[in-house]
Design an enzyme around this catalytic site. Structure first.
Site, mmCIF file in Angstrom:
data_model
loop_
_atom_site.group_PDB
_atom_site.id
_atom_site.type_symbol
_atom_site.label_atom_id
_atom_site.label_comp_id
_atom_site.label_asym_id
_atom_site.label_seq_id
_atom_site.Cartn_x
_atom_site.Cartn_y
_atom_site.Cartn_z
ATOM 1 N N GLU A 67 32.571 43.092 37.978
ATOM 2 C CA GLU A 67 31.253 42.782 38.548
ATOM 3 C C GLU A 67 30.640 41.504 37.998
ATOM 4 O O GLU A 67 29.567 41.071 38.452
ATOM 5 C CB GLU A 67 30.298 43.953 38.282
ATOM 6 C CG GLU A 67 29.578 43.943 36.935
ATOM 7 C CD GLU A 67 30.463 44.259 35.726
ATOM 8 O OE1 GLU A 67 29.961 44.194 34.589
ATOM 9 O OE2 GLU A 67 31.655 44.570 35.915
ATOM 10 N N CYS B 125 33.175 49.468 31.335
ATOM 11 C CA CYS B 125 33.088 49.116 29.917
ATOM 12 C C CYS B 125 32.458 50.282 29.143
ATOM 13 O O CYS B 125 33.096 51.294 28.921
ATOM 14 C CB CYS B 125 32.329 47.799 29.746
ATOM 15 S SG CYS B 125 32.590 47.014 28.137
ATOM 16 N N HIS C 252 35.495 43.975 33.476
ATOM 17 C CA HIS C 252 34.303 43.705 34.283
ATOM 18 C C HIS C 252 34.666 42.955 35.563
ATOM 19 O O HIS C 252 34.745 41.727 35.584
ATOM 20 C CB HIS C 252 33.302 42.865 33.486
ATOM 21 C CG HIS C 252 32.711 43.559 32.301
ATOM 22 N ND1 HIS C 252 31.584 44.336 32.373
ATOM 23 C CD2 HIS C 252 33.109 43.594 31.002
ATOM 24 C CE1 HIS C 252 31.295 44.822 31.173
ATOM 25 N NE2 HIS C 252 32.209 44.386 30.326
#
Length: 225
Positions: free
Chosen positions: A164, A75, A162
């Site tokens: 994660e 990001c 994302h």
């Protein structure tokens, strides 16, 4: 936080050092590390001249790229990488928030960072800005709301989405950035339910991508991540 990236590193017994640059932590010398991972930030990379810690991490990323040391930007970290490589970062047409499909471009399907991936997969998104693809670099992925989602140059990788994201931290995102949800008429419940429906898949692809990233990093650095 780095979410399930921390889980991966722990399970693979990869030693890590976490640096909170916004708290004033000293930025390390990237030459001492096997790889670096740069996470998200609520500020824009375009605000770098106004914040000392952004200047420091810009310098860190620039030095990392200059020496072709493994770098994974997520990001904001990807937008930082794009700026270091001379590309613009600008407002996306819409804020992209929630869980939705990412499609690999033909270049993405052929790139080693996405080895083992299907042409389309689910990922979590939360961003208002987007990067331009640096000159001479290939766009590797896209979504319906954002045409540029991933790129790689040497050992440096940028991901707009994302992988994660984790279920335990998602409520914090929704609480802290509630005005952004209201702006696009989306509820925290909707964001949470959609993520939970695909959480296992997202985690699995996060691990696959990290496997691929560390295979690129296998011969670099001397210490940890």
């Amino acid at each position: 936080t780095a979410g399930t990236i921390i889980d991966y590193l722990s399970e693979h017994q990869i030693p890590i050092e976490i640096v909170h640059s916004w708290r004033g932590d000293k930025i390390p010398n990237s030459a001492e590390y096997r790889a670096s991972i740069m996470m998200g930030c609520p500020l824009s990379i375009n605000e770098t001249p106004n914040h000392e810690y952004l200047k420091h991490i810009y310098a860190f990323a620039a030095d990392t790229v200059r020496h072709n040391r493994p770098y994974l930007g997520i990001c904001f970290g990807a937008q930082l990488l794009a700026r270091v490589l001379g590309a613009k970062v600008e407002r996306n047409e819409v804020k992209e928030i929630g869980t939705s499909p990412v499609r690999l471009t033909p270049d993405g399907q052929a790139d080693p960072i996405f080895a083992g991936f299907p042409p389309e997969f689910m990922a979590f998104h939360w961003h208002a800005e987007t990067f331009r693809i640096p000159f001479g670099v290939k766009n590797l992925a896209e979504t319906a709301k954002c045409a540029r989602q991933a790129f790689r140059v040497g050992n440096a990788v940028g991901l707009q989405f994302h992988f994660e994201a984790s279920a335990d931290k998602l409520p914090v995102w929704c609480d802290v950035y509630a005005p952004e949800l209201a702006e696009i008429s989306v509820t925290a419940q909707t964001v949470s339910e959609s993520f939970h429906a695909h959480a296992d898949e997202i985690r699995r692809f996060n691990y696959q991508l990290l496997d691929n990233f560390f295979s690129l990093a296998s011969s670099s650095g001397t210490k940890s991540v």
